[in-house]
Structure formats: structure tokens, C-alpha cells
Write an enzyme that holds these catalytic residues in place. Structure first.
Site, PDB file in Angstrom:
ATOM      1  N   TYR A 153       6.870 -10.183   6.749  1.00  0.00           N
ATOM      2  CA  TYR A 153       6.690  -8.676   6.731  1.00  0.00           C
ATOM      3  C   TYR A 153       7.004  -8.283   8.350  1.00  0.00           C
ATOM      4  O   TYR A 153       6.545  -9.181   9.167  1.00  0.00           O
ATOM      5  CB  TYR A 153       4.967  -8.178   6.694  1.00  0.00           C
TER       6      TYR A 153
ATOM      7  N   ASP B 228       0.774  -1.116   0.021  1.00  0.00           N
ATOM      8  CA  ASP B 228       0.015  -0.057   0.127  1.00  0.00           C
ATOM      9  C   ASP B 228       0.838   1.374  -0.117  1.00  0.00           C
ATOM     10  O   ASP B 228       2.092   1.163   0.178  1.00  0.00           O
ATOM     11  CB  ASP B 228      -1.124   0.032   1.220  1.00  0.00           C
TER      12      ASP B 228
END
Length: 243
Positions: free
Chosen positions: A108, A52
Site C-alpha cells: 500500500y 474501504d
């Protein structure tokens, strides 16, 4: 047609995300422009993992096809690219290889810091609240007991399933920085930030571990906390069977 992978690293602060978007700058758009300048041909990229706006990546991949012989032009491409995007390498792969669908897992890490630090401002989340690390670890362990993460998927997603297999979920603290690392075969839209935001409620004593379980089992994204900002999130690694 011959296929190539491109390994990239980038700081996402100045970009609307990884993938090309209309009327917004993206990492993919910048890489495609640099490829056009250096190789003098348009090369259409397919990305391995979308990130994002504002999210960073230490490792991400594209693939592209071309009939023309391609040498690794990383040095020249990096001279063309903005300083916040780096091409690490370009290499040939079997023609059926796919940067997105062949990935075995993604990892992540989300970073937070409790004391004001100008050197972390755009690479971590300033969160000056007392947290119970033991409760955070308990919540992280709970996530590995589940397979359906609909609660942590934002609405308007194109995902056909909310099933994911998490193989690592852990909080760590060192040198004033608190981090959460998670590895899974796939991730849903907003999933990591939703998990982090909701676990922080556990760490602050606003949710019990059992209430956290109930949030997961509800399968309702309105019960999760997606409020943590993007700058703390890094895509650390994308793993492939052939790499």
C-alpha cells in the site's frame, strides 16, 4: 472446476468499498454485473484484498469458478464497466489457487500534499503542516521491528490474529507529494491509515519516536490516530507465487 483470476484497477471515490455490501455500491458488484452482461452467466467473485470506501487500487484480484470456457474479455468488459474501474486481464489458474489466501504480500502507498492542488484532491490527503521527514523515517523503521499490530487494528474486526510481517516501510518525497509505502504479508482493518495518522503525529513533533514505540506496544487502538481520510490510500500490488 476451472478457476480464473481477474486483475482489476479502480478509483474508489464513488464506491462503498471493494466487497459487495447491502444497499451500497461496490467495485465487486460492478464487476459482477459486467461479467453477467458479457458472459451471460452469473459469476461469483472472491476478492484478494478488501479496500474501504474511497480507497483506490492500482492492482487487485478476484477469482471465480465456471465450467464454461472463458476467454479474456477485458476489452468488452471495460466498455461495459464505469470509467473508474478497469479489468486488466482474465486468466486461468490451477483449481486450488485462491486470490486471497495464496497472496504472498500486499503493498500500500498513502499520498499527502502540502499545497492546494485540484488534481490531487481525490487521490491524496491535503495536509498543510510542516513535517520532519527524518522523524517520519525513524518511525517507519520502528514499525519493522514489531510483529503485533493490534494498536493499528480497528475494533469489530474478524481477524483471528493481529500478527503481521512488514517487509518494507518507507517515506518518500518527490514533486511536492509525500508518500508512505508499506509491504506486508497481511494487513488489519484500518492498519495503514492508523500507522500513517500516528506517524504524522511524530512528524509534527506531537509524539516522540519513543512514545511511538509505546503506542505500538500498548496494543490499544484508542492510542492510534485513524483520522487520515481514505482518498490518499492506494493498494499498489498483490504478489503471488505463480504470477
Amino acid at each position: 472446476m476451472p478457476r480464473y483470476f481477474i486483475e482489476v484497477s479502480y478509483k474508489g471515490t464513488n464506491y462503498s468499498g471493494f466487497q459487495v455490501q447491502q444497499n451500497a455500491n461496490s467495485v465487486q458488484a460492478e464487476v459482477e454485473k459486467a461479467l453477467l452482461v458479457f458472459y451471460k452467466q452469473p459469476l461469483q467473485l472472491t476478492g484478494s484484498s478488501r479496500t474501504d470506501a474511497g480507497v483506490h487500487a492500482r492492482q487487485n484480484f478476484f477469482h471465480f469458478d465456471t465450467e464454461s470456457p472463458i476467454k479474456d474479455g477485458s476489452y468488452h468488459l471495460n466498455a461495459i464497466l464505469p470509467p473508474d474501474i478497469v479489468v486488466k486481464r482474465i486468466f486461468p489458474v490451477p483449481g486450488e489457487s485462491h486470490s486471497r489466501f495464496d497472496a504472498l504480500s500486499r503493498q500500500y502507498t498513502y499520498y499527502l500534499y502540502a499545497h492546494k492542488d485540484p488534481f490531487l484532491a481525490d487521490r491524496a490527503y491535503f495536509y498543510p503542516y510542516a513535517l520532519n521527514i527524518s522523524l517520519l523515517q525513524q518511525a517507519a523503521a520502528v514499525l519493522m521491528e514489531y510483529g503485533d499490530f493490534a494498536t493499528f487494528s480497528k475494533r469489530n474486526t474478524q481477524a483471528k490474529t493481529t500478527l503481521c510481517t512488514i517487509t518494507q516501510s518507507i517515506w518518500e518525497q518527490q514533486e511536492g507529494v509525500l508518500s508512505y509505502t508499506v509491504t506486508s504479508n497481511r494487513f488489519l482493518r484500518g492498519m495503514v491509515r492508523g500507522m500513517v495518522g500516528t506517524m504524522l503525529q511524530v512528524g509534527r513533533g506531537k509524539l516522540s519516536v519513543e512514545q511511538f514505540r509505546a503506542v505500538i506496544e500498548a496494543g490499544d487502538c484508542t492510542k492510534a490516530d485513524f483520522s487520515v481520510p481514505p482518498q490518499g490510500l492506494f493498494l499498489q500490488k498483490v504478489s503471488y507465487p505463480q504470477l
